[in-house]
Motif scaffolding. Structure first.
Motif, short mmCIF file in Angstrom:
data_model
loop_
_atom_site.label_atom_id
_atom_site.label_comp_id
_atom_site.label_asym_id
_atom_site.label_seq_id
_atom_site.Cartn_x
_atom_site.Cartn_y
_atom_site.Cartn_z
N MET A 33 -11.51 2.21 5.27
CA MET A 33 -10.55 3.05 5.96
C MET A 33 -9.12 3.19 4.97
N PHE A 34 -9.16 2.42 3.92
CA PHE A 34 -7.94 2.52 3.91
C PHE A 34 -8.05 2.71 2.11
N ALA A 35 -7.02 3.13 0.84
CA ALA A 35 -8.00 3.24 0.01
C ALA A 35 -7.51 2.08 -1.14
N ALA A 36 -8.59 1.25 -1.94
CA ALA A 36 -7.82 0.50 -2.19
C ALA A 36 -6.92 0.18 -3.50
N LYS A 37 -6.27 1.02 -3.81
CA LYS A 37 -5.18 1.84 -4.37
C LYS A 37 -4.23 1.86 -3.66
N PHE A 38 -2.43 1.48 -3.60
CA PHE A 38 -1.70 2.24 -3.17
C PHE A 38 -1.67 2.91 -3.62
N GLU A 65 -3.45 5.68 -1.46
CA GLU A 65 -4.15 5.76 -0.62
C GLU A 65 -2.42 7.12 -0.21
N ARG A 110 -2.35 10.97 2.37
CA ARG A 110 -1.75 11.38 2.89
C ARG A 110 -0.61 12.69 2.47
N VAL A 139 6.45 5.37 -8.81
CA VAL A 139 5.66 3.64 -7.98
C VAL A 139 6.16 2.70 -8.67
N ASP A 140 6.50 2.78 -9.40
CA ASP A 140 6.78 0.74 -9.71
C ASP A 140 8.30 0.26 -8.70
N ASN A 158 9.33 0.06 -2.73
CA ASN A 158 9.13 -1.52 -2.24
C ASN A 158 8.17 -1.25 -1.06
N PHE A 159 8.42 0.57 -0.38
CA PHE A 159 6.93 0.26 0.70
C PHE A 159 7.87 2.31 1.23
N VAL A 160 6.01 1.75 1.56
CA VAL A 160 6.22 3.54 2.04
C VAL A 160 6.19 3.54 3.81
N ARG A 161 6.89 4.44 4.62
CA ARG A 161 6.53 3.96 6.01
C ARG A 161 6.79 5.35 6.19
N GLN A 195 -4.84 -4.41 0.32
CA GLN A 195 -6.27 -4.20 -0.26
C GLN A 195 -5.05 -4.57 -1.29
N ASP A 248 -3.41 -3.16 -4.40
CA ASP A 248 -2.27 -4.21 -4.37
C ASP A 248 -1.08 -3.72 -3.59
N TYR A 249 -1.53 -3.14 -1.87
CA TYR A 249 -0.46 -3.27 -1.56
C TYR A 249 -0.84 -3.40 0.07
N GLN A 252 3.23 2.50 10.52
CA GLN A 252 2.51 2.23 9.70
C GLN A 252 3.18 2.57 8.46
N VAL A 253 2.74 0.97 7.46
CA VAL A 253 3.96 1.12 6.31
C VAL A 253 3.47 0.51 5.84
N LEU A 254 3.09 1.19 4.32
CA LEU A 254 2.83 0.51 2.96
C LEU A 254 3.47 -0.36 1.96
N VAL A 255 2.78 -1.73 2.26
CA VAL A 255 4.32 -2.95 1.45
C VAL A 255 3.35 -3.05 0.12
N ARG A 256 3.89 -2.03 -1.35
CA ARG A 256 3.49 -3.15 -2.36
C ARG A 256 3.39 -4.46 -2.18
N LYS A 281 5.81 -6.88 -4.70
CA LYS A 281 7.74 -6.47 -4.25
C LYS A 281 8.15 -7.40 -2.93
#
Lengths: 70, 131
Positions: A1-6, A9, A13, A58-59, A62-65, B104, B106-107, B117-121, B124
């Motif tokens: 459902m979701f990709a393995a890496k940030f 993903e 989107r 990317v580093d 913190n998060f993406v909403r 996942q 790394d997030y 929806q919120v993707l959180v690393r 962090k």
């Protein structure tokens, strides 16, 4: 459902409206491009039709909403 | 001591000898002030910690050494145990509350009460609580 890496993903989107939080800032806009190290957000909230491009490390993210459409 | 291997027994004996030597040199210091060793050296035997902050992983069998089974060792393991539960995840910018949907590589993915929806690393995340 979701990709393995940030970044993978995020790349799935591209075109979505996003709020990207770093340690000290919140950037709102349209997710435009994603690479392994950078995310490009087009800031459409500043008005004046400027469409400012904001490159975000990317580093630093913190998060993406992904807000639900109003 | 019965369950220790020869190597472990020798290691413990060595540590015992070392601690006794340190105590004796401490006593010697109180007499001979010319020594360059610190007079204030203290050896805290009751709470004796073999690893001194480093994980030596001595594997002392029934004595532990590998941590209690089932205890998470990384924040990712903590998160994995909280999938489908209500969580509060704190990052330097803000705290995100909602249902933990996925963990996942790394997030993580959280669904907030608003439906966002919120993707959180994971890198962090400062702390996690099960709200």
């Amino acid at each position: 459902m979701f990709a393995a890496k940030f970044t993978a993903e995020l790349a799935n989107r591209i075109g979505s409206r996003v709020e990207v939080a770093t340690d000290n800032n919140l950037i709102e806009g349209i997710l435009s491009t994603v690479t392994a190290d950078l995310a490009l957000v087009i800031d459409v909230s500043s008005g004046y039709g400027g469409n400012v491009k904001i490159y975000i490390s990317v580093d630093a993210i913190n998060f993406v909403r992904f807000p639900v459409a109003a | 001591m019965a369950n220790l291997t020869d190597r472990q027994r020798k290691l413990l004996n060595l540590l015992n000898e070392m601690s006794q030597n340190l105590v004796t040199s401490n006593n010697a210091n109180s007499v001979n002030n010319d020594s360059t060793l610190s007079h204030n050296f203290s050896l805290n035997l009751p709470g004796f910690s073999l690893d001194g902050g480093q994980n030596l992983n001595l594997s002392l069998g029934k004595w532990g050494g590998g941590g209690t089974p089932g205890t998470p060792t990384t924040i990712r393991e903590v998160l994995l145990s909280l999938v489908n539960e209500q969580v509060q995840v704190t990052t330097p910018f803000d705290t995100i509350s909602g249902t933990l949907l996925a963990v996942q590589d790394d997030y993580i993915v959280i669904i907030e009460a608003s439906g966002s929806q919120v993707l959180v690393r994971i890198e962090k995340i400062e702390f996690v609580s099960n709200s």
